[in-house]
Design a protein around this motif. Sequence first.
Motif, PDB file in Angstrom:
ATOM      1  N   LYS A   5      -2.949   6.627   4.057  1.00 35.31           N
ATOM      2  CA  LYS A   5      -3.237   5.884   2.824  1.00 35.31           C
ATOM      3  C   LYS A   5      -4.115   6.708   1.893  1.00 35.31           C
ATOM      4  CE  LYS A   5      -3.001   1.171   4.692  1.00 35.31           C
ATOM      5  NZ  LYS A   5      -3.799  -0.033   5.033  1.00 35.31           N
ATOM      6  N   ARG A   6      -5.048   7.419   2.506  1.00 34.76           N
ATOM      7  CA  ARG A   6      -5.949   8.246   1.694  1.00 34.76           C
ATOM      8  C   ARG A   6      -5.197   9.391   1.034  1.00 34.76           C
ATOM      9  NH1 ARG A   6     -11.787  10.433   3.942  1.00 34.76           N
ATOM     10  NH2 ARG A   6     -12.549  11.263   1.958  1.00 34.76           N
ATOM     11  N   HIS A   9      -3.391   8.013  -1.872  1.00 33.12           N
ATOM     12  CA  HIS A   9      -4.300   7.665  -2.967  1.00 33.12           C
ATOM     13  C   HIS A   9      -4.300   8.737  -4.056  1.00 33.12           C
ATOM     14  CE1 HIS A   9      -7.954   6.448  -5.084  1.00 33.12           C
ATOM     15  NE2 HIS A   9      -8.405   7.668  -4.914  1.00 33.12           N
ATOM     16  N   ARG A  12      -1.613   8.505  -6.961  1.00 33.63           N
ATOM     17  CA  ARG A  12      -1.617   7.424  -7.960  1.00 33.63           C
ATOM     18  C   ARG A  12      -1.562   7.909  -9.404  1.00 33.63           C
ATOM     19  NH1 ARG A  12      -5.953   2.969  -5.536  1.00 33.63           N
ATOM     20  NH2 ARG A  12      -4.705   2.400  -3.702  1.00 33.63           N
TER      21      ARG A  12
END
Length: 576
Positions: A5-6, A9, A12
Motif C-alpha cells: 500500500k505504501r 501511495h 497517486r
Amino acid sequence: METFKRILHYSRPYGWRIAISMIASFAVGGTDAAIAYMVEPLLKKIFSEKDTMIFVLLPVAVIIVFLLRGVARYVQEYYIRTASQLAIQDIRNEIYRKHMDLSLRYFFDNPVGMLMSRIMSDVGQMQQGVANVITGLLRDGVTAIGLLGVIFYRDWQLALITFIVLPVTAIPTQKIGRRIKILAKQSLEQMGEITSILQETFTGIKVVKAFRLERREVERFNRTNFTMYRNLRKSIKYAALHTPVMEVITSLGVAGVIWFGGRRVMAGELSASEFFSFLTAMVMLYSPIKKVLSAYNTVQQSVGAAERVFDALDQRPEVEDPAEPVAFGKSKGDVELRNVSFRYNDEEVLRNVSLKAGRGDVVALVGPSGAGKTTIMSLIPRFYDVTGGEVLIDGIDVRRLRLDDLLRQIALVDQETVLFNETIANNIRLGCSDASLEDVEQAARAAFAHDFIMEMPDGYETNIGDRGVRLSGGQRQRLCIARAILKDAPILLLDEATSALDTESEHMVQKALANLMQNRTTFVIAHRLSTILHADRIVVIEKGEVVEVGTNDELLARNGLYRKLYDMQFSRDGGN
C-alpha cells in the motif's frame, strides 16, 4: 500488504496515467472476452448454417480486433509503466533527500556502498515490482474477469469445475512467494556488499596498486559475488517451480471439464460449438490467471526491496532543529564547552570537558590518537549531540539553535580535503553560493591559490575532476581554505589541516591559514606541534579528559603529557 500500500501511495500523483491505462486495460480484457464469446456463434455459422460469407468477414474482423487490441495494449503498457517510473523516481528522490537529512552517525554506521545500493538496486527492484504488478492487475485481471463472465454465461456447471481449482493455485503461490521475498532481501544485502567493495577498491586504487592487492580484492569480490549467486539461484529455483506446480493443478480443472463436458455433449445436453466456445474461454482464462499469480513472486521481490527502502526512509536524524529555536544573527565568536560528556554507542569518549574561547583566540587540541579531539570538534557544529553538559555559542546552548543558523557561524577545514567534480569557482562557492567571481578570486588570493588556479586550462572555470584528483594535496587544501575564507564565519575549526602535506605545501597552507584565522575564534587539531606553538591556549586531551591547559611555554615547564608529546615529536623530527 501495508508495504505494498505504501508503494502504491507514491503512484497517486500520477492517477490520470493509471486511469488511462485502466481504460485501455478494459479494452484489452474486453477483446479477449469477445474473442472467446464469438467462438460459439462462428462455429455454428460455419458448421451448422454453412454460411460462406463468414469466411469473407472473419479475416477482416480478426484484423480489426487485433489492431484495436494492439493499440489498447500499447496505451495501457505505456501509461502504467511511465506512472510507475515517475513514482519510483519520487521514491529515489525522497530517499536521497532523507539521507541528506540524517545525522553523521548513520553514515559512520552504514558503509557507503550499502547506502548506494539501497538507492539504486533496491529502488530499481521496487520499480520492477510496481510496473509488473499494476500491469498484471489491470490487464490480466480485467481479462480474467471478462473470461470468467463468458464461461459462467456459457455453462455455470462447467465453470464451477474450472473455478474450484483456482483458489488451490494460491496456496503454493503464497508459500513460494514468501520464500522468494526472504531470498530477495538477502540478495539485495549481497548487492550492497558488492557495491561497497567496488567503492572501496576504486576509491583506494592507488593503495591497491602500491601494495599489490589486486588478487586479494578480486578474490574478495568473487566470494561476495558467488554468495549473491547462491541466493539468486534459490530464487530462480522457486520461481521455476511455480509454473509447473500451477500447470499441474490447473490440469485437474481442464481434465474435469473435458470429462464432464464431453459426457454432456454425447448426451445431447450441450452442443459441440458451445463446448468448444467454453474450452476456448477456459484455456484463455488460465493464461492471465497464471500471469497474475506469477506476478505475486515479483511482488514479493519488490516488497523485500521496499522494506529495506522504507526502513531507510523511516530513519530519524539524531540531531534535529528544536521545536522553538532561539533567534540568532551573527555570532560574536564566544564558544564554551561546559562539563561536556559524550558516549558513542556504549563507549565513553569524553568526560566532563570544559573549555572556553573568545573572538580572536586560537585554541589548540592535542593528545594521543583516540583521545577525543575530533569528537570535541564534532560537537561544536552539532554533528553529534552531547550526552552530558552543554556546548554554548554566545552563551546559548547549540541545541536551542536552528542547524542553519548554527552552521552559518562555523567554517570547517578538515584533514580530508573534500572537493566535488565541479569547477574551481563552484568548489570555492560551496559555503556562499551567490558569491561573485570577484569575491571568489579575492578568497583564492587570500588562500594563496590564485596563481596556480590561473595556470589551469580554464582558470576558475576548470573542472577539477572527481575529489579534485587533478590537483596536488597542497592545492586541494588551499581551495578548502579559500572556501572557508569566502564563507566568512566567525568560528573556525581546523582538523589537522596540514597533516598530509610536504614541507613546501605546508608552508603555503600555513600562510593561507594565518589569513583565515584573523579575527576568528579558532579551534585547531594539529598533528605537528610546531604549527600550534603560538596558540593562545593548548588543551591537552587524554582518554576523553582535559589533563592540561596552558601556553606552549607553560605546558613545557610542567613536564606533563604535553612535554612528553613535544619531546617525542621534536626528537623524531631532528629538532626541526
